[in-house]
Design a protein around this motif. Structure first.
Motif, mmCIF file in Angstrom:
data_model
loop_
_atom_site.group_PDB
_atom_site.id
_atom_site.type_symbol
_atom_site.label_atom_id
_atom_site.label_comp_id
_atom_site.label_asym_id
_atom_site.label_seq_id
_atom_site.Cartn_x
_atom_site.Cartn_y
_atom_site.Cartn_z
ATOM 1 N N ARG A 141 -3.029 -0.155 -10.543
ATOM 2 C CA ARG A 141 -4.188 0.713 -10.795
ATOM 3 C C ARG A 141 -5.289 -0.077 -11.496
ATOM 4 O O ARG A 141 -6.483 0.081 -11.199
ATOM 5 N N GLY A 142 -4.908 -0.946 -12.428
ATOM 6 C CA GLY A 142 -5.887 -1.790 -13.111
ATOM 7 C C GLY A 142 -6.577 -2.752 -12.164
ATOM 8 O O GLY A 142 -7.782 -3.000 -12.286
ATOM 9 N N GLU A 143 -5.839 -3.305 -11.223
ATOM 10 C CA GLU A 143 -6.443 -4.221 -10.251
ATOM 11 C C GLU A 143 -7.452 -3.501 -9.360
ATOM 12 O O GLU A 143 -8.515 -4.045 -9.037
ATOM 13 N N ARG A 144 -7.141 -2.260 -9.007
ATOM 14 C CA ARG A 144 -8.102 -1.470 -8.228
ATOM 15 C C ARG A 144 -9.336 -1.149 -9.074
ATOM 16 O O ARG A 144 -10.466 -1.128 -8.571
ATOM 17 N N ALA A 145 -9.118 -0.899 -10.376
ATOM 18 C CA ALA A 145 -10.247 -0.635 -11.277
ATOM 19 C C ALA A 145 -11.169 -1.841 -11.347
ATOM 20 O O ALA A 145 -12.407 -1.704 -11.380
ATOM 21 N N ALA A 151 -11.933 -5.854 -16.831
ATOM 22 C CA ALA A 151 -10.796 -6.593 -17.360
ATOM 23 C C ALA A 151 -9.477 -6.165 -16.717
ATOM 24 O O ALA A 151 -8.408 -6.554 -17.194
ATOM 25 N N ALA A 152 -9.544 -5.361 -15.656
ATOM 26 C CA ALA A 152 -8.364 -4.884 -14.920
ATOM 27 C C ALA A 152 -7.509 -3.934 -15.743
ATOM 28 O O ALA A 152 -6.277 -3.916 -15.619
ATOM 29 N N VAL A 153 -8.161 -3.126 -16.587
ATOM 30 C CA VAL A 153 -7.466 -2.108 -17.360
ATOM 31 C C VAL A 153 -7.939 -0.741 -16.861
ATOM 32 O O VAL A 153 -9.138 -0.456 -16.903
ATOM 33 N N PRO A 154 -7.044 0.115 -16.385
ATOM 34 C CA PRO A 154 -7.460 1.446 -15.936
ATOM 35 C C PRO A 154 -7.896 2.299 -17.117
ATOM 36 O O PRO A 154 -7.541 2.017 -18.265
ATOM 37 N N SER A 155 -8.667 3.349 -16.842
ATOM 38 C CA SER A 155 -9.255 4.143 -17.919
ATOM 39 C C SER A 155 -8.946 5.622 -17.785
ATOM 40 O O SER A 155 -8.886 6.175 -16.678
ATOM 41 N N ILE A 156 -8.774 6.243 -18.937
ATOM 42 C CA ILE A 156 -8.810 7.702 -19.067
ATOM 43 C C ILE A 156 -10.163 8.031 -19.680
ATOM 44 O O ILE A 156 -10.497 7.529 -20.751
ATOM 45 N N VAL A 157 -10.957 8.835 -18.992
ATOM 46 C CA VAL A 157 -12.296 9.160 -19.485
ATOM 47 C C VAL A 157 -12.460 10.668 -19.548
ATOM 48 O O VAL A 157 -11.812 11.414 -18.806
ATOM 49 N N ALA A 199 -13.576 -2.194 -19.508
ATOM 50 C CA ALA A 199 -12.135 -2.127 -19.309
ATOM 51 C C ALA A 199 -11.781 -2.373 -17.849
ATOM 52 O O ALA A 199 -10.864 -3.148 -17.542
ATOM 53 N N SER A 200 -12.491 -1.732 -16.950
ATOM 54 C CA SER A 200 -12.225 -1.912 -15.527
ATOM 55 C C SER A 200 -12.423 -3.366 -15.115
ATOM 56 O O SER A 200 -11.623 -3.926 -14.356
ATOM 57 N N GLY A 258 -8.250 5.643 -12.304
ATOM 58 C CA GLY A 258 -8.209 6.223 -13.631
ATOM 59 C C GLY A 258 -8.030 7.720 -13.602
ATOM 60 O O GLY A 258 -7.697 8.305 -12.571
ATOM 61 N N TRP A 259 -8.286 8.342 -14.751
ATOM 62 C CA TRP A 259 -8.108 9.780 -14.917
ATOM 63 C C TRP A 259 -9.350 10.351 -15.599
ATOM 64 O O TRP A 259 -9.948 9.708 -16.457
ATOM 65 N N VAL A 260 -9.722 11.573 -15.225
ATOM 66 C CA VAL A 260 -10.830 12.288 -15.862
ATOM 67 C C VAL A 260 -10.273 13.569 -16.481
ATOM 68 O O VAL A 260 -9.555 14.325 -15.816
#
Length: 397
Positions: A361-365, A310-316, A307-308, A331-333
């Motif tokens: 946020r996705g671009e940073r991911a 692909a520039a998609v931020p994640s909740i994990v 996901a990262s 992202g978020w934990v």
């Protein structure tokens, strides 16, 4: 150093394609690499042979049933390894590790165990066994820092449990240079999935594994139930939101568990949830998404790396190595198994979506993934560790 003879041992001839970059890097350095896999055809076998890698059928079926057949299979595997005159036996997945250790005790080679995921170490029974058996590995390459810490708690010295991710092909998931803009590819992907342009789309990419008896009180390890519980409460407050689940059951038992989840959460009547069991190209799903969710109870790095990339931020969740895949800017934990906390994170992502900050946020991911999880860099690190294991062996170059 002189070229090494290396065999890669896996209990599967279908999955495990993540070993390909490692095999290619070792060959690029001049080492001779063969594979030992279950007999017959499979995606991994075919891909290795296409690349000119010699594949040997394992005489052991990786099932440890009491009886003569198991001893015979291990003895035949030992004979195969001796015939190959190896410097290194590199094995992945726990059944492969057990087979490699038992079949090669006393042979003059280096045993390199690479750990894909930590689930087996979360079983008290296996953890007690592994307290002794890790000593048969000359080096244990841990796919996550979390796994390395678990082996440290079992007494394994730091130098024998280096951390090196399997990684992902980050360029494969990025929007190709010179192609349509990210906005255009997102719109196209959404149109093909039947998702409106202005809705918030969360995605979870994971096979559905059946509940395990020895861990997590018989719950599915990927946390589908946690996300679906959180989603019901979240969607009541945010009707312009959709959830896309991608992944079938990992086995007949896994598919039965998936069907049980569909019934329990009435997904067949919930128009906010789409569950695809297979897709032609998962990248199209990521390109349509605003946030990825990995709510696992046990995990290595999982889909968050894809996901990262692909520039998609994640909740994990905070399970295993998942917290290593994000930082506070990408992202978020949330605590594993906590549907309420997961709902808070979804609401936070939704606020950024509405406010226009989520794409940044996705671009940073994506930058984070290229820095930490590119599989070419990871493969070079694995090759370095394999070579170092041979340099430390008595009488080796």
């Amino acid at each position: 150093m002189r070229p090494l003879r290396i065999a890669v041992l896996l209990k599967t001839n279908h999955g495990g394609l993540w070993i390909i970059p490692q095999v290619e890097e070792l060959r690029r350095r001049g080492h001779e690499v063969v594979a030992i896999l279950p007999p017959g055809s499979g995606r991994l076998t075919e891909e290795l042979r296409r690349r000119g890698v010699e594949v040997h059928g394992s005489p052991f079926d990786f099932r440890f049933r009491p009886g003569i057949a198991t001893l015979r299979g291990l003895w035949q595997l030992r004979r195969l390894v001796r015939r190959l005159r190896l410097d290194v036996l590199n094995y992945h997945l726990y059944a492969s590790a057990l087979a490699a250790r038992f079949a090669t005790v006393g042979l003059p080679l280096r045993r390199v165990h690479m750990v894909a995921g930590p689930l087996y170490l979360e079983s008290p029974l296996i953890r007690a066994t592994e307290r002794l058996l890790w000593r048969l590995d000359h080096v244990t390459i841990c796919g996550t820092g979390y796994t390395s810490r678990l082996y440290g708690a079992l007494g394994c010295p730091a130098l024998r449990r280096p951390v090196m991710t399997y990684g992902v092909k980050t360029a494969h998931f990025a929007n190709p240079e010179g192609s349509a803009s990210r906005e255009e590819t997102r719109a196209k992907a959404r149109a093909e999935l039947g998702i409106e342009e202005d809705v918030f789309l969360a995605i979870m990419v994971a096979y559905v594994y059946p509940p395990r008896k020895l861990v997590f009180q018989g719950r599915g390890i990927k946390g589908h139930d946690v996300l679906l519980s959180a989603w019901q409460a979240f969607h009541e407050q945010h009707p312009r939101a959709r959830l896309l689940l991608v992944g079938a059951g990992s086995s007949p038992a896994g598919e039965a568990h998936r069907q049980e989840l569909v019934g329990r959460f009435r997904i067949d009547r919930d128009t906010s949830v789409t569950w695809l069991t297979s897709v032609a190209d998962v990248r199209d799903c990521y390109r349509a998404a605003d946030v990825s969710v990995s709510p696992s109870l046990s995990e290595g790095h999982g889909a968050a790396c894809e996901a990262s990339a692909a520039a998609v931020p994640s909740i994990v969740s905070d399970a295993g190595g998942l917290p290593e895949t994000v930082d506070e800017s990408t992202g978020w934990v949330v605590p594993r198994g906590d549907a309420t906390a997961l709902g808070f994170a979804l609401r936070s992502a939704y606020r950024e979506f509405v406010g226009g900050q989520l794409q940044a946020r996705g671009e940073r991911a994506q930058e984070f993934a290229v820095r930490h999880f590119d599989n070419r860099t990871a493969a070079a690190g694995v090759a370095d560790i394999v070579e170092a294991a041979c340099r430390t062996a008595a009488g080796r170059p």
